[in-house]
Design a protein around this motif. Sequence first.
Motif, short mmCIF file in Angstrom:
data_model
loop_
_atom_site.label_atom_id
_atom_site.label_comp_id
_atom_site.label_asym_id
_atom_site.label_seq_id
_atom_site.Cartn_x
_atom_site.Cartn_y
_atom_site.Cartn_z
N PHE A 68 0.76 -1.10 0.31
CA PHE A 68 0.25 -0.16 0.09
C PHE A 68 0.71 1.20 -0.06
O PHE A 68 0.40 2.30 -0.91
N LEU A 69 2.10 1.12 0.87
CA LEU A 69 2.77 2.46 0.66
C LEU A 69 3.79 2.57 -0.52
O LEU A 69 3.55 4.16 -0.78
N LEU A 70 3.92 2.17 -0.78
CA LEU A 70 4.55 1.72 -2.36
C LEU A 70 4.14 2.59 -3.46
O LEU A 70 3.92 3.05 -3.83
N ALA A 71 2.46 1.68 -3.60
CA ALA A 71 1.77 1.88 -4.16
C ALA A 71 1.02 3.29 -4.09
O ALA A 71 0.98 4.81 -5.19
N ASN A 72 0.52 4.13 -3.03
CA ASN A 72 0.81 5.75 -2.80
C ASN A 72 1.58 6.52 -2.56
O ASN A 72 1.23 7.61 -3.11
N PRO A 81 3.40 8.06 -6.60
CA PRO A 81 3.01 9.31 -7.17
C PRO A 81 2.71 10.47 -6.46
O PRO A 81 3.30 11.76 -7.03
N PHE A 82 2.95 10.18 -5.00
CA PHE A 82 3.96 11.60 -3.92
C PHE A 82 5.04 11.93 -4.47
O PHE A 82 5.47 13.34 -4.45
N ARG A 83 5.67 10.97 -5.15
CA ARG A 83 6.91 11.63 -5.22
C ARG A 83 6.73 11.99 -6.28
O ARG A 83 7.89 12.97 -6.70
N PHE A 84 7.21 11.13 -7.38
CA PHE A 84 6.86 11.28 -8.69
C PHE A 84 5.85 12.23 -9.24
O PHE A 84 6.56 12.39 -10.37
N GLY A 85 4.57 12.25 -8.86
CA GLY A 85 3.52 12.60 -9.77
C GLY A 85 3.31 11.85 -10.45
O GLY A 85 3.67 10.89 -10.72
N LEU A 86 2.04 11.90 -11.06
CA LEU A 86 1.20 11.03 -12.13
C LEU A 86 1.34 11.85 -13.33
O LEU A 86 0.89 12.13 -14.71
N ARG A 87 3.24 11.80 -14.06
CA ARG A 87 3.37 12.06 -15.05
C ARG A 87 3.80 11.49 -16.36
O ARG A 87 4.24 10.01 -16.17
N GLY A 88 2.24 11.76 -17.07
CA GLY A 88 2.72 10.88 -18.26
C GLY A 88 2.60 9.33 -17.82
O GLY A 88 1.61 9.31 -16.84
N CYS A 96 -8.84 8.89 -0.05
CA CYS A 96 -8.03 7.95 1.36
C CYS A 96 -6.89 7.47 1.26
O CYS A 96 -5.76 8.10 2.80
N ALA A 97 -5.95 7.87 0.51
CA ALA A 97 -4.91 7.82 1.29
C ALA A 97 -3.81 8.84 1.37
O ALA A 97 -3.25 9.19 1.78
N PHE A 112 4.81 5.47 -14.59
CA PHE A 112 4.46 4.55 -13.82
C PHE A 112 2.73 3.20 -14.29
O PHE A 112 2.78 2.76 -14.19
N ASN A 113 2.11 4.59 -14.93
CA ASN A 113 0.77 3.94 -15.20
C ASN A 113 -0.10 3.21 -14.36
O ASN A 113 -0.04 1.73 -14.26
N LEU A 114 0.11 3.95 -13.01
CA LEU A 114 -0.82 2.98 -11.62
C LEU A 114 -2.34 3.56 -12.11
O LEU A 114 -2.68 4.86 -11.77
N LYS A 115 -3.07 2.42 -12.01
CA LYS A 115 -4.40 3.30 -11.72
C LYS A 115 -5.46 2.49 -11.05
O LYS A 115 -4.64 1.20 -10.56
N GLY A 116 -5.82 3.23 -10.38
CA GLY A 116 -6.81 2.50 -9.82
C GLY A 116 -6.45 2.95 -7.83
O GLY A 116 -7.13 3.05 -6.57
#
Length: 131
Positions: free
Chosen positions: A6-10, A13-20, A105-106, A23-27
């Motif tokens: 959970f911590l890694l997935a959370n 995006p806080f560290r790198f942002g959702l740039r392009g 929630c994150a 990481f293409n993380l969804k959900g």
Amino acid sequence: FYKKAFLLANDIPFRFGLRGNMFNLKGLESLTVMADNVLPAVLRAKGVLELDDAASEEIAGGVLPMGDVLEIELRALSIEASEHIVSRVNQNLTKNGKNESFLTCAELDLWLWGILGKEEGLRDAPRHFTP
């Protein structure tokens, strides 16, 4: 509990942002809070969670074995309370016509654990320990 996942997935995006598509993380918006021993303590200290005297005394004792009914209930209550907080905040944003991004929630977890949980007085709030 898969807290480190959970911590890694959370944190990505806080560290790198959702740039392009870096990481293409969804959900990520469907992640719950990372219910550890800090969140119930903070939520109790702020009056969000109320426990009966027996549960409060057990927590004051410090150690709750992994899988203990109270330990599981505290984690579940923290998740449920956080879901309600996020829902209410997002309803208010919508109702007031704010074009702000919605709270997840994150994000609430980051604030409860990382900011509020480190405030003077809350660091010493009664909490349990699970070995």
